[in-house]
Design an enzyme around this catalytic site. Sequence first.
Site, short mmCIF file in Angstrom:
data_model
loop_
_atom_site.label_atom_id
_atom_site.label_comp_id
_atom_site.label_asym_id
_atom_site.label_seq_id
_atom_site.Cartn_x
_atom_site.Cartn_y
_atom_site.Cartn_z
N LYS A 24 3.13 1.19 36.45
CA LYS A 24 1.80 1.51 37.20
C LYS A 24 1.25 2.75 36.56
O LYS A 24 0.05 2.86 36.00
CB LYS A 24 2.11 1.98 38.64
CG LYS A 24 1.07 2.54 39.33
CD LYS A 24 1.16 2.83 40.68
CE LYS A 24 1.84 4.07 40.97
NZ LYS A 24 1.02 5.45 41.10
N ASN A 25 2.01 3.69 36.09
CA ASN A 25 1.27 5.07 35.78
C ASN A 25 1.18 4.96 34.34
O ASN A 25 0.29 5.93 33.89
CB ASN A 25 2.14 6.21 36.18
CG ASN A 25 2.21 6.44 37.54
OD1 ASN A 25 1.46 5.95 38.37
ND2 ASN A 25 3.26 7.54 38.16
N CYS A 119 -3.42 15.18 48.88
CA CYS A 119 -2.92 13.89 49.52
C CYS A 119 -1.52 14.30 50.20
O CYS A 119 -1.21 15.34 50.19
CB CYS A 119 -2.90 12.95 48.49
SG CYS A 119 -1.64 13.41 47.26
N ARG A 124 -3.52 18.75 45.20
CA ARG A 124 -3.46 18.26 43.85
C ARG A 124 -4.76 18.45 43.08
O ARG A 124 -5.90 17.64 42.90
CB ARG A 124 -3.63 16.44 44.03
CG ARG A 124 -2.67 16.08 45.00
CD ARG A 124 -1.19 15.71 44.29
NE ARG A 124 -1.15 14.98 42.84
CZ ARG A 124 -1.02 13.65 43.09
NH1 ARG A 124 -0.92 12.94 44.12
NH2 ARG A 124 -0.98 12.88 41.63
N ASP A 310 9.03 11.75 40.93
CA ASP A 310 8.78 10.40 41.55
C ASP A 310 10.15 9.57 41.96
O ASP A 310 10.10 8.64 42.46
CB ASP A 310 8.03 9.55 40.85
CG ASP A 310 6.43 10.02 40.55
OD1 ASP A 310 6.08 10.82 41.16
OD2 ASP A 310 5.95 9.65 39.33
N ARG A 402 1.04 0.27 47.03
CA ARG A 402 0.32 0.95 45.94
C ARG A 402 1.22 0.82 44.60
O ARG A 402 0.50 0.86 43.68
CB ARG A 402 -0.02 2.24 46.23
CG ARG A 402 -1.06 2.49 47.37
CD ARG A 402 -1.27 3.88 47.56
NE ARG A 402 -1.29 4.71 46.37
CZ ARG A 402 -0.85 5.97 45.96
NH1 ARG A 402 -0.54 6.61 47.08
NH2 ARG A 402 -0.97 6.44 45.07
N1 EPU Z 1 -1.90 20.52 38.47
C1 EPU Z 1 -2.51 21.69 38.52
N2 EPU Z 1 -3.84 21.50 37.83
C2 EPU Z 1 -4.46 20.26 37.43
C3 EPU Z 1 -3.58 19.15 37.40
C4 EPU Z 1 -2.22 19.33 38.11
O1 EPU Z 1 -2.20 22.68 38.78
O2 EPU Z 1 -5.54 20.40 37.00
C5 EPU Z 1 -0.50 20.73 38.85
C6 EPU Z 1 -0.27 19.80 39.96
O3 EPU Z 1 -0.60 20.22 41.50
C7 EPU Z 1 1.31 19.68 40.12
C8 EPU Z 1 1.64 19.58 38.60
O4 EPU Z 1 0.57 20.34 38.12
O5 EPU Z 1 1.95 20.72 40.90
C9 EPU Z 1 1.83 18.24 37.96
O6 EPU Z 1 0.88 17.27 38.42
P1 EPU Z 1 0.47 16.20 37.20
O7 EPU Z 1 -1.11 16.68 36.83
O8 EPU Z 1 1.28 16.21 36.30
O9 EPU Z 1 0.19 15.11 38.25
P2 EPU Z 1 -0.74 13.54 38.08
O10 EPU Z 1 -1.01 13.63 36.61
O11 EPU Z 1 -1.78 13.85 39.15
C10 EPU Z 1 1.03 11.83 37.69
C11 EPU Z 1 1.50 10.79 38.38
C12 EPU Z 1 2.27 11.05 39.74
C13 EPU Z 1 3.60 11.81 39.29
C14 EPU Z 1 3.11 13.23 38.62
C15 EPU Z 1 4.06 14.02 37.96
C16 EPU Z 1 -0.10 8.86 37.66
C17 EPU Z 1 -1.14 8.13 38.31
N3 EPU Z 1 0.66 9.78 38.75
O12 EPU Z 1 0.03 12.66 38.51
O13 EPU Z 1 2.98 10.05 40.18
O14 EPU Z 1 4.15 12.37 40.62
O15 EPU Z 1 2.39 12.74 37.55
O16 EPU Z 1 5.01 13.37 37.18
O17 EPU Z 1 0.48 8.91 36.84
C18 EPU Z 1 3.51 8.42 41.93
O18 EPU Z 1 3.58 7.43 41.21
O19 EPU Z 1 3.90 8.25 43.18
C19 EPU Z 1 2.95 9.76 41.59
C20 EPU Z 1 2.51 10.61 42.52
#
Ligand code: EPU
Length: 426
Positions: A24-25, A119, A124, A310, A402
Amino acid sequence: MGQPYFEINGGNRLKGSVRVSGSKNAALPIMAAAILCEGEVILHDVPYVSDVLSLAELLMKLGVDVERRSDHSLRLVVRDEMNSHAEYDIVRKMRASICVLGPLLAKRGKAQVSMPGGCAIGDRPVNLHLRAMERLGADIELVSGDIVCKAKKLRGCEMFLGGPFGSTVLGTANTMLAASLAEGVSVIEMAACEPEVVDLANFLNTCGASITGHGTPRIIVEGVRELKGCEYRIIPDRIEAGTLMVAAAITNGELKLENCRLDHLMAFVDRLGAVGVQIERKDDEVSVSSSRRLEPIEVTTQPFPGMPTDLQAQLMTLLCLADGNSVITEKIFPDRFLHVAELGRMGAQLRKEGPTVIVQGVKRLIGAPVMASDLRASAALVLAGLCARGTTQIHRIYHLERGYERIDEKLRSVGAEIERKEAEGS
Ligand code: EPU
């Protein structure tokens, strides 16, 4: 129609073969990348989960034709480039909608994306995504809850993408997507190294982009004038694979996983090994079995190649049955512990201290009605139900749907007693 829920009668040992779906991701940002492409994009092994369907709906609103072809294939082709607005009604349902930001800005010169809220797994923020777009030359404003980014031409640059919790997966994806069509070279320092980021880079390169260093913390993107379409197969879902590994271990069963990449799960496999779970590759399959007592462990979630956040909730369920006290620390989303209280309803002994949970092993979990709260927490409850004595009802399974495709059918096919039912009168 009533609300669907899962009813599980626990205790069956799982045995047999299961195929892991496409990731998915990985699929989500690759689908968004179709906005950048001139020709048709054909993706294979796309999981039909509700997040994928929500993104397909958003892309259609943004002028991309999305057609489901044969089994698990999607054909995407841009029909109209007039609309660059990802509205709140979809973004609030799915935070990953943010990955249309980079493509819209790079290809159409404007992106208006509703600011995602928090969320269930905590705050986030998207500040790192915005920092990168700004560095590439975009003007950014917040208008009525929407992020509005504009740029006539993006220009390559060097940028540092680390935040307080390390690298960002979708932030790195957005930056690669935007930088692919920028003028000149971009260097992303502290880029995320996750396999899903590598898959996106491989996809973009197949479309004609020039990206190197993916899979390392320094990614270099040489901007190109145009990306064409291509045909591409999405990598297997490492989180679904890890969830199924726990399902085998927690039921003292033996599962064979097809379409499973162990190289994407090294840290998790290491921790399962320390618990006492046997995992081996045999030909094209990975076999997972566990027949002896489970050892307690310490584990900390980290960006790839560390232990994935995850899989934290699912591992916690397994450790509930270990012979002693385990310690789990969450370093990516320190509030991602909504499963703790629900597991407690099933007899787990858990004590949360800030971003750490001490898991005191118990002899057994006991079936109970419980509430799913986010995707991975819901998976942890399904796993608990599989091994619990008696019946577990898991409500609000739309969270689970999801990201897990037909999880009930897959588990039933290897011997679980799990049924999807509908609550009367709700
Ligand atoms: N963060 C910031 N600023 C930003 C973006 C992120 O401070 O602009 C922080 C976040 O709050 C967190 C950390 O950086 O503490 C890492 O977050 P990241 O941006 O890597 O998360 P994401 O890209 O929004 C993806 C996956 C998540 C998974 C995370 C971490 C997708 C669609 N989502 O989210 O997957 O937990 O990376 O590996 O790829 C799931 O599938 O259940 C899921 C939540």
